[in-house]
Design a protein around this motif. Structure first.
Motif, PDB file in Angstrom:
ATOM      1  N   VAL A 265       0.837  -1.206   0.000  1.00 53.34           N
ATOM      2  CA  VAL A 265       0.000   0.000   0.000  1.00 53.34           C
ATOM      3  C   VAL A 265       0.872   1.256   0.000  1.00 53.34           C
ATOM      4  N   ILE A 266       1.949   1.253   0.794  1.00 53.01           N
ATOM      5  CA  ILE A 266       2.851   2.405   0.810  1.00 53.01           C
ATOM      6  C   ILE A 266       3.409   2.661  -0.591  1.00 53.01           C
ATOM      7  N   SER A 267       3.879   1.596  -1.239  1.00 58.58           N
ATOM      8  CA  SER A 267       4.459   1.743  -2.582  1.00 58.58           C
ATOM      9  C   SER A 267       3.428   2.268  -3.570  1.00 58.58           C
ATOM     10  N   ALA A 268       2.207   1.718  -3.493  1.00 58.53           N
ATOM     11  CA  ALA A 268       1.153   2.144  -4.407  1.00 58.53           C
ATOM     12  C   ALA A 268       0.759   3.601  -4.172  1.00 58.53           C
ATOM     13  N   ALA A 269       0.711   3.992  -2.892  1.00 57.75           N
ATOM     14  CA  ALA A 269       0.327   5.367  -2.565  1.00 57.75           C
ATOM     15  C   ALA A 269       1.377   6.359  -3.057  1.00 57.75           C
ATOM     16  N   VAL A 270       2.654   6.019  -2.858  1.00 55.92           N
ATOM     17  CA  VAL A 270       3.731   6.892  -3.308  1.00 55.92           C
ATOM     18  C   VAL A 270       3.749   6.998  -4.830  1.00 55.92           C
ATOM     19  N   ALA A 271       3.498   5.875  -5.488  1.00 56.62           N
ATOM     20  CA  ALA A 271       3.499   5.861  -6.951  1.00 56.62           C
ATOM     21  C   ALA A 271       2.399   6.753  -7.510  1.00 56.62           C
ATOM     22  N   ARG A 272       1.290   6.848  -6.791  1.00 60.85           N
ATOM     23  CA  ARG A 272       0.187   7.686  -7.252  1.00 60.85           C
ATOM     24  C   ARG A 272       0.459   9.165  -6.961  1.00 60.85           C
ATOM     25  N   GLY A 273       1.427   9.443  -6.051  1.00 60.05           N
ATOM     26  CA  GLY A 273       1.829  10.826  -5.772  1.00 60.05           C
ATOM     27  C   GLY A 273       0.901  11.531  -4.804  1.00 60.05           C
ATOM     28  N   GLY A 274       1.412  12.628  -4.205  1.00 58.70           N
ATOM     29  CA  GLY A 274       0.600  13.485  -3.354  1.00 58.70           C
ATOM     30  C   GLY A 274       0.287  12.914  -1.987  1.00 58.70           C
ATOM     31  N   VAL A 275       1.140  12.025  -1.430  1.00 65.42           N
ATOM     32  CA  VAL A 275       0.919  11.484  -0.089  1.00 65.42           C
ATOM     33  C   VAL A 275       1.391  12.516   0.948  1.00 65.42           C
ATOM     34  N   THR A 276       0.479  12.948   1.806  1.00 65.35           N
ATOM     35  CA  THR A 276       0.842  13.929   2.840  1.00 65.35           C
ATOM     36  C   THR A 276       1.008  13.274   4.205  1.00 65.35           C
ATOM     37  N   ASN A 277       0.439  12.110   4.396  1.00 62.75           N
ATOM     38  CA  ASN A 277       0.619  11.404   5.675  1.00 62.75           C
ATOM     39  C   ASN A 277       0.333   9.921   5.490  1.00 62.75           C
ATOM     40  N   PHE A 278       1.184   9.100   6.096  1.00 63.85           N
ATOM     41  CA  PHE A 278       0.950   7.650   6.166  1.00 63.85           C
ATOM     42  C   PHE A 278       1.483   7.207   7.522  1.00 63.85           C
ATOM     43  N   ALA A 279       0.587   6.828   8.436  1.00 64.21           N
ATOM     44  CA  ALA A 279       1.016   6.583   9.814  1.00 64.21           C
ATOM     45  C   ALA A 279       0.270   5.417  10.437  1.00 64.21           C
ATOM     46  N   HIS A 280       0.995   4.715  11.288  1.00 62.50           N
ATOM     47  CA  HIS A 280       0.377   3.660  12.088  1.00 62.50           C
ATOM     48  C   HIS A 280      -0.539   4.305  13.121  1.00 62.50           C
ATOM     49  N   ARG A 281      -1.736   3.798  13.251  1.00 70.03           N
ATOM     50  CA  ARG A 281      -2.685   4.366  14.215  1.00 70.03           C
ATOM     51  C   ARG A 281      -2.744   3.483  15.454  1.00 70.03           C
ATOM     52  N   HIS A 282      -2.327   4.030  16.578  1.00 69.91           N
ATOM     53  CA  HIS A 282      -2.350   3.278  17.830  1.00 69.91           C
ATOM     54  C   HIS A 282      -3.791   3.158  18.329  1.00 69.91           C
ATOM     55  N   PRO A 283      -4.116   2.075  19.007  1.00 67.83           N
ATOM     56  CA  PRO A 283      -5.489   1.918  19.509  1.00 67.83           C
ATOM     57  C   PRO A 283      -5.790   2.925  20.609  1.00 67.83           C
ATOM     58  N   THR A 284      -7.019   3.363  20.678  1.00 67.47           N
ATOM     59  CA  THR A 284      -7.458   4.238  21.760  1.00 67.47           C
ATOM     60  C   THR A 284      -7.728   3.398  22.999  1.00 67.47           C
ATOM     61  N   LEU A 285      -7.851   4.068  24.145  1.00 72.57           N
ATOM     62  CA  LEU A 285      -8.192   3.359  25.368  1.00 72.57           C
ATOM     63  C   LEU A 285      -9.541   2.661  25.233  1.00 72.57           C
ATOM     64  N   ALA A 286     -10.489   3.302  24.585  1.00 71.86           N
ATOM     65  CA  ALA A 286     -11.804   2.684  24.401  1.00 71.86           C
ATOM     66  C   ALA A 286     -11.689   1.387  23.607  1.00 71.86           C
ATOM     67  N   GLU A 287     -10.844   1.373  22.595  1.00 68.28           N
ATOM     68  CA  GLU A 287     -10.656   0.160  21.788  1.00 68.28           C
ATOM     69  C   GLU A 287      -9.975  -0.936  22.590  1.00 68.28           C
ATOM     70  N   ILE A 288      -8.946  -0.564  23.384  1.00 73.09           N
ATOM     71  CA  ILE A 288      -8.279  -1.552  24.237  1.00 73.09           C
ATOM     72  C   ILE A 288      -9.261  -2.100  25.262  1.00 73.09           C
ATOM     73  N   PHE A 289     -10.056  -1.217  25.851  1.00 73.60           N
ATOM     74  CA  PHE A 289     -11.036  -1.613  26.868  1.00 73.60           C
ATOM     75  C   PHE A 289     -12.011  -2.646  26.291  1.00 73.60           C
ATOM     76  N   LYS A 290     -12.548  -2.370  25.130  1.00 70.03           N
ATOM     77  CA  LYS A 290     -13.493  -3.304  24.511  1.00 70.03           C
ATOM     78  C   LYS A 290     -12.845  -4.652  24.225  1.00 70.03           C
ATOM     79  N   GLU A 291     -11.577  -4.605  23.829  1.00 66.11           N
ATOM     80  CA  GLU A 291     -10.879  -5.853  23.490  1.00 66.11           C
ATOM     81  C   GLU A 291     -10.643  -6.729  24.714  1.00 66.11           C
ATOM     82  N   VAL A 292     -10.173  -6.129  25.819  1.00 65.12           N
ATOM     83  CA  VAL A 292      -9.750  -6.948  26.955  1.00 65.12           C
ATOM     84  C   VAL A 292     -10.903  -7.425  27.819  1.00 65.12           C
ATOM     85  N   ILE A 293     -12.076  -6.775  27.752  1.00 69.41           N
ATOM     86  CA  ILE A 293     -13.181  -7.211  28.619  1.00 69.41           C
ATOM     87  C   ILE A 293     -14.111  -8.190  27.930  1.00 69.41           C
ATOM     88  N   ARG A 294     -13.795  -8.552  26.669  1.00 65.65           N
ATOM     89  CA  ARG A 294     -14.657  -9.531  25.982  1.00 65.65           C
ATOM     90  C   ARG A 294     -14.636 -10.872  26.705  1.00 65.65           C
TER      91      ARG A 294
END
Length: 294
Positions: A265-294
């Motif tokens: 995906v990174i290679s494809a995005a760069v090839a298409r040009g105009g990439v201003t941000n590509f970043a790993h998104r860390h989970p929020t506390l709400a997402e962690i909370f939902k995961e661990v209490i299942r």
């Protein structure tokens, strides 16, 4: 260091705590989160000596807590416990004196807290004349007025508007900066995520996750990424191994099946040009909370 080890508690046949263990470190803010009935308040009451555990221990700096130690704790219950007809400043002075402070120090501490919590103009008002938000701030002041060595706060942000939350946050951070261990519970996960250094998640009377906030986020990280481009990112929806979670215009939030998909995906995005941000998104506390209490 406040150390909670192996707490068990039953009410008849109902077991409300099972092997509850975690630490509250000095100079750090520890968020304690869980659903209603998960065991937060029971744990806090055992820490404070209001309840006895069936088994387990609570220690401070390696020594099991005594009655004398708990006199130096600051506690804010979820239910407000101030005298409704007593004037605010006099009430704070009264609580400080109960904890052993002399009259002059008690008065000085009370006035300092009233100023920090922006309640000085209400100093001569009775508690019953205060708004609910100001009553909440008054309750926090009562927990702090004797300069406690440990703070245990049950839902301290309940009923506070955003500006009042910031005021209280600043005061708690100041206490932590002095080396005070601070344990607080809250249902407002966005506040917990922004404030806490360490996090404890409890469900059904058991600790499901505990540790530094950033470590927990790393442990529960997924291959979720944000892509921002100058052009339409709709092409991502046709990429194999990509599950688009959110999309509008040049923005896309997506999950990748594995690392090879991310690289593609990174290679494809760069090839298409105009990439201003590509970043790993860390989970929020709400997402962690939902995961661990299942």
């Amino acid at each position: 260091m406040l150390e909670i080890r192996g707490l068990d508690k039953r009410y008849g046949p109902h077991r409300v705590l099972t092997e509850v263990s975690f630490d509250v470190a000095p100079a750090r803010l520890t968020g304690f989160v869980g659903r209603n009935g998960a065991g937060k308040t029971t744990t806090m009451r055992i820490i404070l000596g209001v309840l006895d555990a069936d088994t387990g221990s609570v220690s401070l700096d390696g020594r099991e807590l005594r009655i004398e130690d708990r006199k130096h704790f600051g506690y804010m219950p979820e239910e407000r416990g101030l005298y409704p007809k007593m004037r605010l400043e006099e009430q704070l002075v009264y609580f400080a004196r109960l904890h052993g402070l002399d009259a002059a120090t008690a008065r000085e501490n009370a006035r300092e807290l009233l100023a920090r919590l922006e309640l000085q103009e209400r100093a001569d008002d009775s508690i019953e004349k205060l708004s609910l938000g100001n009553q909440q701030r008054a309750q926090i002041a009562a927990a702090l007025v004797h300069d406690p060595k440990v703070l245990v706060l049950d839902e301290p942000f309940s009923g506070l508007d955003p500006l009042a939350v910031e005021v209280v946050l600043d005061v708690l951070k100041e206490r932590a900066a002095r080396g005070v261990p601070v344990l607080f519970s809250s249902h407002q996960l966005d506040i917990v995520e922004r404030l806490c250094d360490d996090l404890v998640i409890i469900a059904d009377g058991r600790i499901r996750a505990a540790g530094p906030r950033n470590e927990l986020r790393a442990q529960h990280a997924t291959l979720r990424y944000e892509l921002v481009t100058d052009s339409d990112a709709a092409w991502l929806r046709d990429e194999p191994g990509v599950d688009v979670v959110d999309f509008h215009g040049g923005y896309a939030l997506f999950d990748a099946a594995d690392e090879s998909v991310v690289k593609r995906v990174i290679s494809a995005a760069v090839a298409r040009g105009g990439v201003t941000n590509f970043a790993h998104r860390h989970p929020t506390l709400a997402e962690i909370f939902k995961e661990v209490i299942r």
